[in-house]
Motif scaffolding. Structure first.
Motif, mmCIF file in Angstrom:
data_model
loop_
_atom_site.group_PDB
_atom_site.id
_atom_site.type_symbol
_atom_site.label_atom_id
_atom_site.label_comp_id
_atom_site.label_asym_id
_atom_site.label_seq_id
_atom_site.Cartn_x
_atom_site.Cartn_y
_atom_site.Cartn_z
ATOM 1 N N UNK A 219 0.849 -1.183 0.000
ATOM 2 C CA UNK A 219 0.000 0.000 0.000
ATOM 3 C C UNK A 219 0.887 1.236 0.000
ATOM 4 N N UNK A 220 0.864 1.971 -1.102
ATOM 5 C CA UNK A 220 1.718 3.157 -1.228
ATOM 6 C C UNK A 220 1.404 4.205 -0.173
ATOM 7 N N UNK A 221 0.228 4.153 0.432
ATOM 8 C CA UNK A 221 -0.116 5.094 1.498
ATOM 9 C C UNK A 221 0.776 4.881 2.725
ATOM 10 N N UNK A 222 1.430 3.718 2.822
ATOM 11 C CA UNK A 222 2.337 3.440 3.943
ATOM 12 C C UNK A 222 3.732 4.017 3.722
ATOM 13 N N UNK A 223 4.016 4.518 2.529
ATOM 14 C CA UNK A 223 5.341 5.076 2.249
ATOM 15 C C UNK A 223 5.512 6.427 2.920
ATOM 16 N N UNK A 224 6.670 6.621 3.489
ATOM 17 C CA UNK A 224 7.096 7.932 3.940
ATOM 18 C C UNK A 224 7.236 8.806 2.687
ATOM 19 N N UNK A 225 7.071 10.117 2.820
ATOM 20 C CA UNK A 225 7.143 11.016 1.661
ATOM 21 C C UNK A 225 8.485 10.923 0.934
ATOM 22 N N UNK A 226 9.583 10.854 1.680
ATOM 23 C CA UNK A 226 10.895 10.758 1.033
ATOM 24 C C UNK A 226 11.127 9.384 0.415
ATOM 25 N N UNK A 227 10.617 8.339 1.047
ATOM 26 C CA UNK A 227 10.706 7.003 0.453
ATOM 27 C C UNK A 227 9.960 6.972 -0.874
ATOM 28 N N UNK A 228 8.777 7.571 -0.919
ATOM 29 C CA UNK A 228 8.010 7.641 -2.170
ATOM 30 C C UNK A 228 8.789 8.406 -3.238
ATOM 31 N N UNK A 229 9.471 9.470 -2.844
ATOM 32 C CA UNK A 229 10.259 10.259 -3.802
ATOM 33 C C UNK A 229 11.446 9.448 -4.329
ATOM 34 N N UNK A 230 12.090 8.663 -3.459
ATOM 35 C CA UNK A 230 13.203 7.822 -3.912
ATOM 36 C C UNK A 230 12.692 6.766 -4.893
ATOM 37 N N UNK A 231 11.546 6.173 -4.607
ATOM 38 C CA UNK A 231 10.976 5.179 -5.524
ATOM 39 C C UNK A 231 10.639 5.831 -6.861
ATOM 40 N N UNK A 232 10.083 7.040 -6.822
ATOM 41 C CA UNK A 232 9.784 7.756 -8.066
ATOM 42 C C UNK A 232 11.060 8.015 -8.864
ATOM 43 N N UNK A 233 12.121 8.398 -8.179
ATOM 44 C CA UNK A 233 13.397 8.664 -8.857
ATOM 45 C C UNK A 233 13.971 7.385 -9.461
ATOM 46 N N UNK A 234 13.881 6.285 -8.722
ATOM 47 C CA UNK A 234 14.362 4.995 -9.238
ATOM 48 C C UNK A 234 13.537 4.578 -10.444
ATOM 49 N N UNK A 235 12.238 4.755 -10.364
ATOM 50 C CA UNK A 235 11.355 4.428 -11.482
ATOM 51 C C UNK A 235 11.681 5.301 -12.690
ATOM 52 N N UNK A 236 11.956 6.579 -12.463
ATOM 53 C CA UNK A 236 12.319 7.483 -13.573
ATOM 54 C C UNK A 236 13.571 6.984 -14.284
ATOM 55 N N UNK A 237 14.539 6.509 -13.519
ATOM 56 C CA UNK A 237 15.762 5.971 -14.134
ATOM 57 C C UNK A 237 15.421 4.771 -15.007
ATOM 58 N N UNK A 238 14.538 3.883 -14.512
ATOM 59 C CA UNK A 238 14.137 2.713 -15.296
ATOM 60 C C UNK A 238 13.358 3.089 -16.556
ATOM 61 N N UNK A 239 12.541 4.126 -16.460
ATOM 62 C CA UNK A 239 11.687 4.518 -17.586
ATOM 63 C C UNK A 239 12.400 5.414 -18.600
ATOM 64 N N UNK A 240 13.463 6.049 -18.176
ATOM 65 C CA UNK A 240 14.103 7.094 -18.974
ATOM 66 C C UNK A 240 14.460 6.644 -20.384
ATOM 67 N N UNK A 241 15.058 5.488 -20.519
ATOM 68 C CA UNK A 241 15.473 5.027 -21.840
ATOM 69 C C UNK A 241 14.317 4.781 -22.790
ATOM 70 N N UNK A 242 13.177 4.371 -22.254
ATOM 71 C CA UNK A 242 12.006 4.091 -23.083
ATOM 72 C C UNK A 242 11.167 5.329 -23.385
ATOM 73 N N UNK A 243 11.252 6.341 -22.551
ATOM 74 C CA UNK A 243 10.381 7.504 -22.718
ATOM 75 C C UNK A 243 11.092 8.753 -23.220
ATOM 76 N N UNK A 244 12.387 8.756 -23.168
ATOM 77 C CA UNK A 244 13.101 9.937 -23.642
ATOM 78 C C UNK A 244 14.364 9.506 -24.367
ATOM 79 N N UNK A 245 14.702 10.229 -25.370
ATOM 80 C CA UNK A 245 15.954 9.968 -26.077
ATOM 81 C C UNK A 245 17.020 10.968 -25.659
ATOM 82 N N UNK A 246 16.706 11.710 -24.630
ATOM 83 C CA UNK A 246 17.613 12.741 -24.164
ATOM 84 C C UNK A 246 18.595 12.162 -23.149
ATOM 85 N N UNK A 247 19.851 12.113 -23.533
ATOM 86 C CA UNK A 247 20.885 11.647 -22.622
ATOM 87 C C UNK A 247 20.982 12.522 -21.389
ATOM 88 N N UNK A 248 20.738 13.820 -21.564
ATOM 89 C CA UNK A 248 20.825 14.716 -20.414
ATOM 90 C C UNK A 248 19.699 14.450 -19.417
#
Length: 191
Positions: free
Chosen positions: A123-152
């Motif tokens: 249940x994502x409602x159990x995540x601390x706000x910073x834990x949720x932000x770290x998960x979002x950042x990790x997910x962004x890294x995983x998604x980056x190659x598929x959703x953006x062609x921008x190396x930067x």
């Protein structure tokens, strides 16, 4: 606003400059990628650090079959239902000689075995706000190659993950009774 899987996914998409999703089933490329990558991203972040929100305790009975050799007892790690699924064993009360073998702990410590571990948070409602932000950042890294062609953008997502992970660890540690700060070698040499 309550934290949800979709809100965490949308934060990841925001970090990449991608359009938000309305649900994990909305049929968009972003939703499909989020649906496929959210759980592995969350589990890997939870395994990285003993987050207070994911700490669990359990008392394990010994299994009927002893290990073939080397130890006297074996115990099954918690495996469900959520949040009792053990992602990472942190400590065994009064015991430092043990091994993890598959989903079992082998040791000479007699039953019952009292353990402290990181449990999966469904249940994502159990995540601390910073834990949720770290998960979002990790997910962004995983998604980056598929959703953006921008190396930067990909590099920026990686840098942000490193930065927010460090900040979140410090904040989380302050709520645990002991804070462990590392001192830069250069600063230490100056004192």
């Amino acid at each position: 606003m309550a934290t949800s899987v979709v809100s965490i996914c949308n934060r990841a998409l925001d970090l990449l400059g991608a359009d938000p999703i309305t649900s994990l089933e909305d049929g968009s490329k972003s939703a499909n990628l989020c649906q496929r990558n959210f759980a592995p991203s969350a589990d890997s972040v939870l395994r990285l650090y003993p987050w207070n929100a994911a700490l669990r305790r359990a008392r394990l009975p010994a299994l009927a079959d002893a290990p073939a050799w080397g130890y006297r007892y074996q115990y099954q790690l918690p495996q469900g239902p959520e949040p009792s699924y053990c992602l990472r064993l942190l400590a065994i009360d009064g015991c430092s000689d043990y091994r993890i073998e598959g989903r079992r702990v082998v040791t000479d410590a007699p039953p019952p075995l009292d353990i402290l571990y990181i449990g999966r948070l469904e249940d994502a409602a159990d995540y601390d706000a910073l834990l949720a932000e770290v998960i979002a950042a990790k997910l962004a890294v995983h998604l980056a190659g598929n959703l953006t062609e921008s190396g930067s953008r990909i590099d920026a997502a990686r840098r942000y993950l490193e930065d927010i992970l460090g900040q979140a660890k410090i904040s989380d540690a302050q709520e645990g009774g002991q804070v462990e700060f590392t001192v830069d070698a250069w600063l230490q040499a100056r004192s």
